[in-house]
Design a protein around this motif. Sequence first.
Motif, PDB file in Angstrom:
ATOM      1  N   GLY A  35      -2.206   9.898   2.007  1.00 11.37           N
ATOM      2  CA  GLY A  35      -2.538   9.356   0.697  1.00 11.37           C
ATOM      3  C   GLY A  35      -3.922   9.753   0.245  1.00 11.37           C
ATOM      4  N   TYR A  36      -4.215   9.441  -1.024  1.00 12.70           N
ATOM      5  CA  TYR A  36      -5.534   9.728  -1.582  1.00 12.70           C
ATOM      6  C   TYR A  36      -5.929   8.580  -2.502  1.00 12.70           C
ATOM      7  CZ  TYR A  36      -9.494  12.186  -3.550  1.00 12.70           C
ATOM      8  OH  TYR A  36     -10.767  12.550  -3.904  1.00 12.70           O
ATOM      9  N   VAL A  37      -7.159   8.073  -2.307  1.00 17.36           N
ATOM     10  CA  VAL A  37      -7.709   6.994  -3.133  1.00 17.36           C
ATOM     11  C   VAL A  37      -8.680   7.622  -4.121  1.00 17.36           C
ATOM     12  CG1 VAL A  37      -9.000   4.839  -3.130  1.00 17.36           C
ATOM     13  CG2 VAL A  37      -7.502   5.384  -1.216  1.00 17.36           C
ATOM     14  N   PHE A  38      -8.453   7.399  -5.431  1.00 15.94           N
ATOM     15  CA  PHE A  38      -9.298   7.955  -6.487  1.00 15.94           C
ATOM     16  C   PHE A  38     -10.362   6.948  -6.891  1.00 15.94           C
ATOM     17  CE2 PHE A  38      -5.181   9.963  -6.874  1.00 15.94           C
ATOM     18  CZ  PHE A  38      -5.505  11.295  -7.002  1.00 15.94           C
ATOM     19  N   GLY A  39     -11.560   7.455  -7.246  1.00  9.87           N
ATOM     20  CA  GLY A  39     -12.609   6.623  -7.840  1.00  9.87           C
ATOM     21  C   GLY A  39     -13.383   5.801  -6.840  1.00  9.87           C
ATOM     22  N   THR A  40     -14.488   5.199  -7.365  1.00 13.50           N
ATOM     23  CA  THR A  40     -15.359   4.366  -6.538  1.00 13.50           C
ATOM     24  C   THR A  40     -15.601   3.010  -7.176  1.00 13.50           C
ATOM     25  OG1 THR A  40     -17.309   5.343  -7.581  1.00 13.50           O
ATOM     26  CG2 THR A  40     -16.528   6.355  -5.523  1.00 13.50           C
ATOM     27  N   ILE A  92      -2.344   7.285  -4.584  1.00 14.03           N
ATOM     28  CA  ILE A  92      -0.995   7.815  -4.405  1.00 14.03           C
ATOM     29  C   ILE A  92      -0.809   8.100  -2.917  1.00 14.03           C
ATOM     30  CG2 ILE A  92      -0.759   8.805  -6.709  1.00 14.03           C
ATOM     31  CD1 ILE A  92      -1.428  11.540  -5.478  1.00 14.03           C
ATOM     32  N   GLU A  93       0.423   7.892  -2.442  1.00 15.44           N
ATOM     33  CA  GLU A  93       0.681   8.158  -1.033  1.00 15.44           C
ATOM     34  C   GLU A  93       2.138   8.553  -0.820  1.00 15.44           C
ATOM     35  OE1 GLU A  93      -0.256   4.611   1.205  1.00 15.44           O
ATOM     36  OE2 GLU A  93       1.797   3.886   1.068  1.00 15.44           O
ATOM     37  N   GLY A  94       2.354   9.299   0.246  1.00 20.32           N
ATOM     38  CA  GLY A  94       3.689   9.679   0.678  1.00 20.32           C
ATOM     39  C   GLY A  94       3.911   9.170   2.086  1.00 20.32           C
ATOM     40  N   ASP A  95       5.112   8.687   2.353  1.00 22.04           N
ATOM     41  CA  ASP A  95       5.441   8.115   3.650  1.00 22.04           C
ATOM     42  C   ASP A  95       6.748   8.753   4.122  1.00 22.04           C
ATOM     43  OD1 ASP A  95       5.422   6.535   5.870  1.00 22.04           O
ATOM     44  OD2 ASP A  95       5.593   4.632   4.811  1.00 22.04           O
ATOM     45  N   PHE A  96       6.739   9.331   5.315  1.00 30.74           N
ATOM     46  CA  PHE A  96       7.895  10.039   5.859  1.00 30.74           C
ATOM     47  C   PHE A  96       8.190   9.450   7.237  1.00 30.74           C
ATOM     48  CE2 PHE A  96       5.018  12.740   3.492  1.00 30.74           C
ATOM     49  CZ  PHE A  96       5.814  13.086   2.411  1.00 30.74           C
ATOM     50  N   PHE A  97       9.443   9.035   7.455  1.00 24.40           N
ATOM     51  CA  PHE A  97       9.779   8.301   8.665  1.00 24.40           C
ATOM     52  C   PHE A  97      11.087   8.825   9.249  1.00 24.40           C
ATOM     53  CE2 PHE A  97      11.546   4.634  10.936  1.00 24.40           C
ATOM     54  CZ  PHE A  97      10.467   4.295  11.723  1.00 24.40           C
ATOM     55  N   TYR A  98      11.140   8.967  10.576  1.00 21.89           N
ATOM     56  CA  TYR A  98      12.344   9.429  11.284  1.00 21.89           C
ATOM     57  C   TYR A  98      12.710   8.418  12.367  1.00 21.89           C
ATOM     58  CZ  TYR A  98      15.160  11.795  14.762  1.00 21.89           C
ATOM     59  OH  TYR A  98      16.146  12.092  15.657  1.00 21.89           O
ATOM     60  N   ASN A  99      14.007   8.197  12.547  1.00 23.39           N
ATOM     61  CA  ASN A  99      14.505   7.335  13.610  1.00 23.39           C
ATOM     62  C   ASN A  99      15.752   7.996  14.197  1.00 23.39           C
ATOM     63  OD1 ASN A  99      14.928   5.136  15.283  1.00 23.39           O
ATOM     64  ND2 ASN A  99      16.075   4.008  13.747  1.00 23.39           N
ATOM     65  N   PHE A 132       2.743   4.495  -5.673  1.00 26.46           N
ATOM     66  CA  PHE A 132       1.542   4.384  -6.502  1.00 26.46           C
ATOM     67  C   PHE A 132       0.972   3.003  -6.225  1.00 26.46           C
ATOM     68  CE2 PHE A 132      -0.620   2.948 -10.334  1.00 26.46           C
ATOM     69  CZ  PHE A 132      -1.581   3.936 -10.429  1.00 26.46           C
ATOM     70  N   ILE A 133      -0.319   2.964  -5.860  1.00 28.08           N
ATOM     71  CA  ILE A 133      -0.944   1.714  -5.428  1.00 28.08           C
ATOM     72  C   ILE A 133      -2.236   1.503  -6.208  1.00 28.08           C
ATOM     73  CG2 ILE A 133      -1.971   0.502  -3.455  1.00 28.08           C
ATOM     74  CD1 ILE A 133      -0.157   2.243  -1.668  1.00 28.08           C
ATOM     75  N   LEU A 134      -2.511   0.262  -6.603  1.00 32.65           N
ATOM     76  CA  LEU A 134      -3.807  -0.111  -7.179  1.00 32.65           C
ATOM     77  C   LEU A 134      -4.551  -0.925  -6.126  1.00 32.65           C
ATOM     78  CD1 LEU A 134      -3.019  -1.154 -10.851  1.00 32.65           C
ATOM     79  CD2 LEU A 134      -4.229   0.867 -10.048  1.00 32.65           C
TER      80      LEU A 134
END
Length: 195
Positions: A94-99, A106-113, A159-161
């Motif tokens: 993920g990447y956090v914008f601003g200070t 925004i982030e991506g999550d990939f999971f395998y089982n 998408f996260i705030l």
Amino acid sequence: MGQLLFFTVGMTALLAASLKAGPAVEYKQVAPPPPVDLWGTGFYGAIDMGANLYQNRGDDRTFTNDDLNSPFFGSTLEVSPKNDVGFFGGVKLGYVFGTGIVRPTIEGDFFYNGFRDGADFTLNSVYQCRFCPCVCPVLRTRERDVSTWINSGAFLANFILRFNFGRFQPYAGAGVGGYYAESGESRSQARSAPL
């Protein structure tokens, strides 16, 4: 003598130049700007992995043919599910914008089982001919071993705030994703023996 004269003239010129410079100027000490809080900004990631130690697909079961009119009356089928250890792993980027106080992310999550699935089957068949009841019933045992891999994966985009209160950063978010699952190649082995 010439060197002494040259040295005296040079020193006099240097002292005269420094006297013309005037009084020393006092500088006001300015405080440095406050540091920008960069805690929790920029790129981040996570890796997780482990083992599925326990798969509960039920206990052993025995099915019996209790139909008196069936030529296979008394036959049994024993089913023993396999509860093998599996593997899971995932990556989050993920990447956090601003200070500022509010920091979009925004982030991506990939999971395998994945885990091995299957069962052992034992069929104890009893066959009695309806037309010749005087003939002894035929008894036969058949065994079969079936195993396969169950593979699944989840893919999420979020998408996260984030709200910045120092190291305390509560957040709210939403996302979309997909799920994929398949049963891999199966392998079976049969054995039979008359009783």
